[in-house]
Design an enzyme around this catalytic site. Structure first.
Site, short mmCIF file in Angstrom:
data_model
loop_
_atom_site.label_atom_id
_atom_site.label_comp_id
_atom_site.label_asym_id
_atom_site.label_seq_id
_atom_site.Cartn_x
_atom_site.Cartn_y
_atom_site.Cartn_z
N GLU A 116 61.17 30.66 46.92
CA GLU A 116 61.03 32.09 46.63
C GLU A 116 60.50 32.30 45.20
OE1 GLU A 116 64.52 34.74 47.20
OE2 GLU A 116 63.76 35.79 45.44
N THR A 126 66.17 36.70 44.34
CA THR A 126 67.05 37.68 44.99
C THR A 126 68.48 37.20 45.22
OG1 THR A 126 66.26 36.83 47.09
CG2 THR A 126 65.21 38.83 46.30
N CYS A 154 69.29 40.96 46.01
CA CYS A 154 69.18 41.74 47.25
C CYS A 154 70.56 42.24 47.70
CB CYS A 154 68.51 40.91 48.34
SG CYS A 154 69.62 39.76 49.12
S1 SF4 Z 1 68.17 39.87 52.62
FE1 SF4 Z 1 68.32 38.75 50.67
S2 SF4 Z 1 69.14 36.70 51.19
FE2 SF4 Z 1 68.38 37.68 53.07
S3 SF4 Z 1 66.27 36.94 53.27
FE3 SF4 Z 1 66.18 38.93 52.22
S4 SF4 Z 1 66.19 38.39 50.06
FE4 SF4 Z 1 66.88 36.55 51.15
#
Ligand code: SF4
Length: 413
Positions: free
Chosen positions: A188, A256, A294
């Site tokens: 990422e 995230t 996130c």
């Molecule tokens: S919600 Fe968060 S942990 Fe899940 S794929 Fe998206 S960025 Fe990654």
């Protein structure tokens, strides 16, 4: 120094709608059969607690698959259902960081290639081959090469990852260097840093922890040995990055799945140092930040925080060893009580022996006598890439080690 943007693709990317009701209905049934757990659903419905024979397990309120992972898996399954069986479908690296899920994807006949394909893999890819981009995205240059080849892209990049990209591109346009709190080698973060340099003269620097943050902040304030700086952060900055030139204006963003508290501290320390160096009135010109943890990561960390406030004897964290969000859950547990980070139930070899991942040593280690024979309470959580069936296996194994069958236990309620 200006970074040259890769050439624009010669062909328009091919778009395909996989989210047709007929496809998604079949996909969801298949996905549920692979990853759902009735046992976990039942424990959740009973307040996340199950007790018998002196063993109590408590599940965190939020754990396991997040919306981004569910979407990525659905799209990968939908791709296999939509294209004829003889159409090659490739996946860049791993769909998510969980070995069991990646094995299932391979069993569907989806072939894995490197997330940055090798020359041999590029030569294998042909026009109209289907390529799945994983939930954490891919680098700009890889995507452009795939588009130039005329591959059909199934892009499962999570929307929350794309929000970070947007922010980093904005910094780049404003000639603000992106400071990314994350792991430089994580897919990422690599995808995110590629966004900082692909569309203009942007630069980036990745800092992993507070010690690295302090080193950079000290350099901003007092200067230092440039060669040492560049050596220390090798592989974590943009081509042509010069700490004497490119730390005048910085914008903080993050991978995230980092620890919320640590990310906030990184922001606070950069802000403080820029304020000290340039004065509060000039701060807006020299410092920006944007919280890009996130929601799913945050929910899992908050739920674990609550669980850790209850009396527990030990914690089990289930997930892939290369999963960033899972490793942070394990870190939170370690700070408080004996914590075992396992990728599946088989790691609980017996009530005397457990094999578990030590993220500081980067390897699996053994612990003896890990499951005390007395009355105990075991906390359980799992990363955003861990399916419920693996959580069920863990619960079953724990009770089995106490000689109790979960089936009988639930039947009695
Ligand atoms: S919600 Fe968060 S942990 Fe899940 S794929 Fe998206 S960025 Fe990654």
């Amino acid at each position: 120094m200006t970074t040259q943007a890769p050439p624009a693709p010669k062909t328009a990317p091919q778009k395909i709608n996989l989210r047709r009701p007929d496809i998604m209905e079949a996909v969801q049934a298949q996905v549920l059969s692979h990853y759902r757990s009735e046992l976990v659903d039942r424990i959740r419905a009973r307040g996340n607690v199950l007790s018998a024979g002196g063993l109590t397990i408590k599940l965190a309120k939020e754990f396991g698959f997040c919306y981004g992972v569910e979407r990525a898996i659905d799209l990968a399954y939908a791709a296999r259902k939509s294209f004829p069986p003889d159409t090659p479908i490739y996946l860049l690296g791993e769909i998510i960081h969980n070995p069991e899920v990646n094995d299932q994807i391979r069993h569907l006949g989806i072939q894995t290639i490197s997330n940055k394909p090798t020359p041999e893999e590029w030569s294998r890819l042909k026009h109209e081959d289907v390529v799945i981009i994983p939930a954490f995205g891919t680098e700009v240059s890889t995507r452009r090469q795939l588009e130039e080849k005329g591959c059909i892209l199934v892009d499962t990049t999570c929307g929350d990852v794309m929000s970070v990209w947007k922010r980093v591109r904005q910094y780049s346009k404003e000639t603000v260097t992106s400071i990314i709190h994350g792991k430089a080698k994580h897919e990422e973060t690599k995808a995110t840093t590629s966004q900082a340099t692909a569309y203009g003269a942007g630069h980036y620097l990745v800092v992993y922890n507070l010690a690295e943050t302090d080193y950079v902040c000290d350099y901003i304030l007092h200067g230092g040995r440039k060669r040492e700086f560049l050596e220390k952060f090798r592989g974590a900055y943009s081509p042509g990055f010069d700490p004497d030139l490119h730390l005048q204006a910085v914008g903080v963003a993050n991978q995230t799945t980092m620890l919320r508290g640590e990310t906030e501290e990184v922001q606070r320390r950069f802000k403080a140092v820029m304020e000290k160096k340039h004065g509060p009135e000039h701060l807006p010109r020299h410092f920006r930040f944007f919280d890009t943890i996130c929601g799913a990561t945050q929910d899992r960390q908050d739920a674990l925080q609550k669980l850790l406030a209850e009396p527990l004897d030990l914690l089990i964290v289930i997930g892939g060893y290369n999963s960033s969000n899972t490793s942070h859950l394990a870190e939170m547990g370690e700070a408080k009580l004996p914590t075992y980070f396992i990728k599946n139930a088989a790691k609980m070899v017996s009530d005397r022996l457990i094999l578990h991942y030590n993220q500081h040593l980067h390897k699996e280690v053994e612990t003896q006598n890990w499951l005390p024979p007395a009355h105990i309470t075991v906390g359980i959580t799992a990363g955003a890439s861990c399916p419920n069936n693996l959580i069920e296996d863990t619960i079953r194994r724990l009770f089995e080690l106490r000689g109790i069958s979960v089936q009988e236990l639930l039947a009695g309620h």
